[in-house]
Motif scaffolding. Sequence first.
Motif, PDB file in Angstrom:
ATOM      1  N   SER A  28      38.698  11.601  24.968  1.00 23.68           N
ATOM      2  CA  SER A  28      37.657  11.731  25.991  1.00 23.68           C
ATOM      3  C   SER A  28      36.533  10.748  25.696  1.00 23.68           C
ATOM      4  O   SER A  28      36.223  10.461  24.524  1.00 23.68           O
ATOM      5  N   HIS A  29      35.952  10.231  26.761  1.00 24.31           N
ATOM      6  CA  HIS A  29      34.833   9.300  26.631  1.00 24.31           C
ATOM      7  C   HIS A  29      33.930   9.478  27.836  1.00 24.31           C
ATOM      8  O   HIS A  29      34.365   9.312  28.980  1.00 24.31           O
ATOM      9  N   ASN A  81      32.501  10.849  30.891  1.00 26.23           N
ATOM     10  CA  ASN A  81      33.081  11.810  31.835  1.00 26.23           C
ATOM     11  C   ASN A  81      34.516  11.438  32.209  1.00 26.23           C
ATOM     12  O   ASN A  81      34.967  11.662  33.331  1.00 26.23           O
ATOM     13  N   HIS A 108      45.561  12.353  24.343  1.00 31.44           N
ATOM     14  CA  HIS A 108      44.389  11.964  25.121  1.00 31.44           C
ATOM     15  C   HIS A 108      43.152  11.873  24.241  1.00 31.44           C
ATOM     16  O   HIS A 108      43.054  12.519  23.194  1.00 31.44           O
ATOM     17  N   TYR A 118      38.839  11.079  30.795  1.00 33.68           N
ATOM     18  CA  TYR A 118      39.941  11.270  29.859  1.00 33.68           C
ATOM     19  C   TYR A 118      40.833  10.038  29.928  1.00 33.68           C
ATOM     20  O   TYR A 118      41.161   9.556  31.027  1.00 33.68           O
ATOM     21  N   LEU A 167      36.763  14.331  34.661  1.00 32.83           N
ATOM     22  CA  LEU A 167      36.701  15.608  33.951  1.00 32.83           C
ATOM     23  C   LEU A 167      37.396  16.734  34.702  1.00 32.83           C
ATOM     24  O   LEU A 167      37.743  17.756  34.113  1.00 32.83           O
TER      25      LEU A 167
END
Length: 419
Positions: A58-59, A61, A56, A63, A11
């Motif tokens: 996000s998943h 915590n 990108h 990228y 993150l």
Amino acid sequence: MAVNAIYVLNLQGKVIISRNYRGDLSNDVAKKFSSMLLDEEAIRPIMHDGELTYMHVSHENLYLLAVTQNNSNVAMIFHFMYKLIDVFTEYFKEVEEESIRDNFTVVHELLDEVMDFGYPQITEPKVLQGYILQEASQLNKPVMVKWGGSMRMNTRPEGISYRKNEIFLDVVEEVHLLMAANGAVLRSEVQGAIKVRCCLSGMPDIQLALDDKARFQSSHQVIRNPHAPVEDLCFHQAVRLDRFNTDRVISLTPPDGAFELMGYRVHQNIKPLILVESIVESHKGSRVEYVVKARSNFKERTTAENVIISIPVPSDVDTPQFKTSIGTVMYAPEQNLVLWTIKHFQGGKEYQMKAHFGLQTISAEEIKFRPVSVQFRIPNFSISGIRVRYLKVEERSGYSALTWVRYATQSGSYQIKSK
């Protein structure tokens, strides 16, 4: 849809692992994306910078970033990234920063298999398991509190009594490293833990301060100080976090017995402690020779103990012959490994081992060069430089307690690719 590179970042925008499929992107590409993360209003799933397109998802915590220079099929790239997350989930169950770091070698192999020169290949986990035989470790989360949290619990009962009051503190650091055959470090990280064994009477209060060189950073903050060496701090639930936030003193009423006081990571300026160069030479007549050189990369007054260098060999080699300048060498056919053991490896030394094998059915051209792994333990040594400045024990009865502090650095996943 040609993808130039895939990056997995935390993150804070730090690259955990990456794969530059075409070899035409500089290291500044990921840094540019990290700077984009600082502008919350500007960040979008698809962003452009000159000829580059950043996509990108996000998943947890993490990228997952794909970078391309071509006029690519964006929907297909996003579909691929979500399929890649599904693959990671199948392997690691929990897909987050810690599980990626703990399975760095497996992730590296997965990135090699799922895409070839920027084109998706295999994204079915069952099929990938036929190519990648190394087992993955699944995340087992400890009961700890991230720095920045506020939970604190009293975990010590009344009435504890010892004839001799002592507290033992061990600073244990694991070095995780993956090095290319040309000596380039692909990944290096230290996972540290401060472990305590408490044999104290009553309701004591302990205070621990680390040296002034250790600078800390909360795990949820955006990185603006790139020189902070110690990150991802996790404390035992009894630690008074407000005290640490104020003056960097770790204070608590400790539980009885053994427990982990603090965990941390160090990502920067991690040098390889033991360098291994492994050269595989094939000869006519179905013979293969391994020349392995090992060199210690620490000071002479420091000694590594129980060093085991594991060299992979083909499954049906025979007639092993070994020659070494130190230690013992044995062939472990059930593991397809040559194990070179050095009981005491002094700093500043270099040693060599040669192994000769005959090949039954596998030709020399078919030999696959798997990474060499190294196990070691270095007592009285902290690779991160963290030192305990003081450890105090106070209890209302006023007894004096003995305090013991030890340091040790040991190998985690420590692998070096062969030539």
